[in-house]
Design a protein around this motif. Structure first.
Motif, PDB file in Angstrom:
ATOM      1  N   THR A  49       0.825  -1.203   0.000  1.00 39.94           N
ATOM      2  CA  THR A  49       0.000   0.000   0.000  1.00 39.94           C
ATOM      3  C   THR A  49       0.863   1.260   0.000  1.00 39.94           C
ATOM      4  O   THR A  49       0.382   2.332  -0.323  1.00 39.94           O
ATOM      5  N   THR A  50       2.133   1.115   0.377  1.00 37.52           N
ATOM      6  CA  THR A  50       3.053   2.250   0.401  1.00 37.52           C
ATOM      7  C   THR A  50       4.407   1.830  -0.161  1.00 37.52           C
ATOM      8  O   THR A  50       4.731   0.648  -0.206  1.00 37.52           O
ATOM      9  N   VAL A  51       5.167   2.834  -0.557  1.00 36.97           N
ATOM     10  CA  VAL A  51       6.547   2.634  -0.982  1.00 36.97           C
ATOM     11  C   VAL A  51       7.390   3.472  -0.030  1.00 36.97           C
ATOM     12  O   VAL A  51       7.201   4.688   0.051  1.00 36.97           O
ATOM     13  N   PRO A  52       8.292   2.857   0.720  1.00 31.74           N
ATOM     14  CA  PRO A  52       9.079   3.626   1.686  1.00 31.74           C
ATOM     15  C   PRO A  52      10.117   4.516   0.994  1.00 31.74           C
ATOM     16  O   PRO A  52      10.566   4.211  -0.118  1.00 31.74           O
ATOM     17  N   PRO A  53      10.518   5.599   1.635  1.00 26.16           N
ATOM     18  CA  PRO A  53      11.548   6.479   1.081  1.00 26.16           C
ATOM     19  C   PRO A  53      12.860   5.744   0.794  1.00 26.16           C
ATOM     20  O   PRO A  53      13.626   6.157  -0.071  1.00 26.16           O
ATOM     21  N   ASN A  54      13.086   4.629   1.499  1.00 30.58           N
ATOM     22  CA  ASN A  54      14.301   3.832   1.317  1.00 30.58           C
ATOM     23  C   ASN A  54      14.481   3.365  -0.121  1.00 30.58           C
ATOM     24  O   ASN A  54      15.576   2.951  -0.498  1.00 30.58           O
TER      25      ASN A  54
END
Length: 112
Positions: free
Chosen positions: A53-58
Motif C-alpha cells: 500500500t506504500t513505498v518507503p523512502p528507502n
C-alpha cells in the motif's frame, strides 16, 4: 520474512544478480524484506501481485534501478525520494498515475 524472500536477497547479493523478482509473495511492506535496500546493484525489481500500500523512502537506496514494477498492488502514493532514482526508465504502477504535470521530476521515465 519467508525463507524464499531471504534466499532471493542473499542470492542477488552473492551472485550480483541485476534482476530480482518478488512477485506474488504476499508482501505487505517492502520494509519487511530484510536486506532489500542493500541491493544497490540491482537494475530491475519486480514486486507485482503483492499487498503493498506504500513505498518507503528507502527505495532511493536502490540507485541503479532502471525498472520498478508495482503492478497489481494497492499503492496510493509514491515518496518524493523516488524521483532521485536517476536511472529509472520504467515504472509500472498498474492503474496509478502519480504525476502528470509537465514540471514533474518523473518525466524522464520512458514508461509510466
Amino acid at each position: 520474512m519467508s525463507k524464499s524472500l531471504k534466499k532471493l536477497v542473499e542470492e542477488s547479493r552473492e551472485k550480483n544478480q541485476p534482476e530480482v523478482d518478488m512477485s506474488d509473495r504476499g508482501i505487505s511492506s517492502m520494509l519487511d524484506v530484510n536486506g532489500l535496500f542493500s541491493l544497490a546493484h540491482i537494475t530491475q525489481l519486480v514486486l507485482s501481485h503483492n499487498k503493498l500500500t506504500t513505498v518507503p523512502p528507502n527505495v532511493a537506496e536502490l540507485k541503479n534501478l532502471e525498472v520498478l514494477n508495482f503492478f497489481n498492488n494497492q499503492i496510493e502514493e509514491l515518496p518524493t525520494q523516488i524521483s532521485s532514482l536517476q536511472k529509472l526508465k520504467h515504472l509500472n504502477l498498474g492503474w496509478l498515475v502519480p504525476c502528470v504535470s509537465p514540471h514533474c521530476s518523473m518525466n524522464r521515465l520512458n514508461t509510466l
